[in-house]
Design an enzyme around this catalytic site. Structure first.
Site, PDB file in Angstrom:
ATOM      1  CG  HIS A  37       3.842   4.159   8.520  1.00  0.00           C
ATOM      2  ND1 HIS A  37       3.878   5.003   7.409  1.00  0.00           N
ATOM      3  CD2 HIS A  37       3.481   2.932   8.045  1.00  0.00           C
ATOM      4  CE1 HIS A  37       3.545   4.298   6.334  1.00  0.00           C
ATOM      5  NE2 HIS A  37       3.311   3.041   6.686  1.00  0.00           N
ATOM      6  CE  LYS A  91      26.661  -3.085  -6.911  1.00  0.00           C
ATOM      7  NZ  LYS A  91      26.925  -2.104  -8.000  1.00  0.00           N
ATOM      8  NE  ARG A 120       7.335   0.874   4.693  1.00  0.00           N
ATOM      9  CZ  ARG A 120       6.119   0.338   4.704  1.00  0.00           C
ATOM     10  NH1 ARG A 120       5.960  -0.922   4.388  1.00  0.00           N
ATOM     11  NH2 ARG A 120       5.070   1.054   5.030  1.00  0.00           N
ATOM     12  NE  ARG A 166      -1.723  -2.266   2.734  1.00  0.00           N
ATOM     13  CZ  ARG A 166      -1.914  -3.541   2.430  1.00  0.00           C
ATOM     14  NH1 ARG A 166      -3.015  -3.932   1.860  1.00  0.00           N
ATOM     15  NH2 ARG A 166      -0.995  -4.448   2.729  1.00  0.00           N
ATOM     16  CB  THR A 167       3.462   2.572   2.233  1.00  0.00           C
ATOM     17  OG1 THR A 167       2.707   2.192   3.372  1.00  0.00           O
ATOM     18  CG2 THR A 167       4.087   3.933   2.481  1.00  0.00           C
TER      19      THR A 167
HETATM   20  C1  NCD Z   1       1.938  -0.911   8.196  1.00  0.00           C
HETATM   21  C2  NCD Z   1       3.432  -0.728   8.267  1.00  0.00           C
HETATM   22  O1  NCD Z   1       4.159  -0.968   7.303  1.00  0.00           O
HETATM   23  O2  NCD Z   1       3.852  -0.316   9.330  1.00  0.00           O
HETATM   24  N1  NCD Z   1       1.475  -1.098   6.892  1.00  0.00           N
HETATM   25  C3  NCD Z   1       1.245  -0.015   6.090  1.00  0.00           C
HETATM   26  O3  NCD Z   1       2.112   0.752   5.784  1.00  0.00           O
HETATM   27  N2  NCD Z   1      -0.015   0.195   5.680  1.00  0.00           N
HETATM   28  C4  NCD Z   1       1.395  -1.918   9.137  1.00  0.00           C
HETATM   29  C5  NCD Z   1       1.973  -3.296   9.147  1.00  0.00           C
HETATM   30  O4  NCD Z   1       2.868  -3.629   8.366  1.00  0.00           O
HETATM   31  O5  NCD Z   1       1.493  -4.087   9.945  1.00  0.00           O
END
Ligand code: NCD
Length: 304
Positions: free
Chosen positions: A129, A80, A101, A51-52
């Site tokens: 997040h 590397k 991320r 999703r993100t």
């Molecule tokens: C979450 C995350 O990555 O922290 N997911 C997300 O970004 N929608 C929640 C999770 O991974 O449980």
């Protein structure tokens, strides 16, 4: 403002503006179709995501921009041994804005110190997040019409769940908020969030292991996945993973306008039988995530 590393980098006024732009995008998408023409977003994902990452990419495409990036550390020179700072300095030569991320807490912060282009924290380890929180806030706004006077149940892995930490920070700035923290003892909210946010700001909260008992008072129930990838020991994960499973019978005592949320992905925390309950909002959260990220990209790129 240049980067969003923590949800508190955005004032409540910034958040109001983002929500109002997101609502305008929802109503008039065509007005935004060329706003980011010739601009590039880089998505640097050193950890898995559906999703993100894809919502950031869809957001940029819907603004008429382009996207570059990688979806796993082993597809990049991190494999590397390249440092985060060098990777980001490099990508800054190609892109106008970065969503990143990383499994290490603080990595997006380090990245923001290595470049002048905006960095968006798309999840750093078990820490924060902020853009999931923006998606959560847009959902709460569209479902409830307010951020004040809400009893919010947070259930599951409150220790490693970064979405929970950012959401608590965000909601702590509104009045009449009460948190019900529902988790096994081993997965309680970390002390730094408890002390620096809840206790410091005198926000009412209750700590419990009992989801059923809390149900009747909740306006929002935010379920979370037990974060397997943050555990040191697989046995502990197996023991704790099914601590809470939301099924239709458990919702019998819930308010008729309860808003059931989950950042997703779910494993077992919400039975699919709950999906047809009109109170289930988790797939609305997914869609809201795209709109609010469009608003955030516009803001950080300074597009009118
Ligand atoms: C979450 C995350 O990555 O922290 N997911 C997300 O970004 N929608 C929640 C999770 O991974 O449980």
């Amino acid at each position: 403002m240049s980067s969003v590393i923590d949800i508190l980098d955005l004032s409540t006024k910034d958040i109001e503006e983002l929500i109002s732009v997101a609502c305008d995008i929802i109503a008039n998408p065509d007005n935004y179709a060329e706003k980011c023409k010739r601009k590039k977003l880089a998505t640097l994902f050193f950890e898995p995501s559906t999703r993100t990452r894809l919502s950031f990419e869809a957001a940029m495409y819907e603004l008429g921009g382009n996207v570059i990036g990688f979806s796993a550390a082993n597809n990049s020179s991190a494999a590397k041994g390249e440092s985060v700072s060098d990777t980001v300095r490099t990508v800054s030569c190609y892109a106008d804005i970065i969503a990143m991320r990383h499994p290490k807490e603080g990595a997006p912060m380090v990245a923001s110190m290595a470049t002048d282009i905006p960095i968006i924290n798309a999840g750093d380890g078990g820490h924060n997040h902020p853009t999931q929180t923006l998606a959560d806030l847009l959902t709460i706004y569209r479902e409830k019409g307010r951020f004040n006077d809400l009893t919010v149940g947070l259930c599951g892995d409150l220790k490693f769940g970064r979405t929970v930490h950012s959401l608590i920070n965000a909601l702590s700035r509104y009045s009449g908020i009460k948190f019900v923290l529902i988790s096994p003892d081993e997965l309680r909210l970390p002390d730094y969030v408890m002390n620096n946010v809840l206790i410091k700001n005198e926000i009412p909260y209750e700590v419990t292991t009992d989801l059923l008992k809390s149900m009747p008072e909740l306006d929002i129930l935010y379920m979370t996945r037990v974060q397997r990838e943050r555990f040191f020991n697989e046995q502990d994960y197996i023991r704790l993973k099914d601590s809470y499973i939301l099924t239709p019978d458990k919702l019998e005592t819930a308010k008729s306008d309860l808003c059931i949320m989950h950042p997703l992905p779910r494993v077992n925390e919400i039975s699919v039988a709950v999906d047809k309950d009109p109170r289930a909002c988790y797939f609305k959260q997914v869609l809201n995530g795209k709109y609010i990220r469009m608003a955030l990209i516009l803001k950080l790129l300074g597009v009118e």
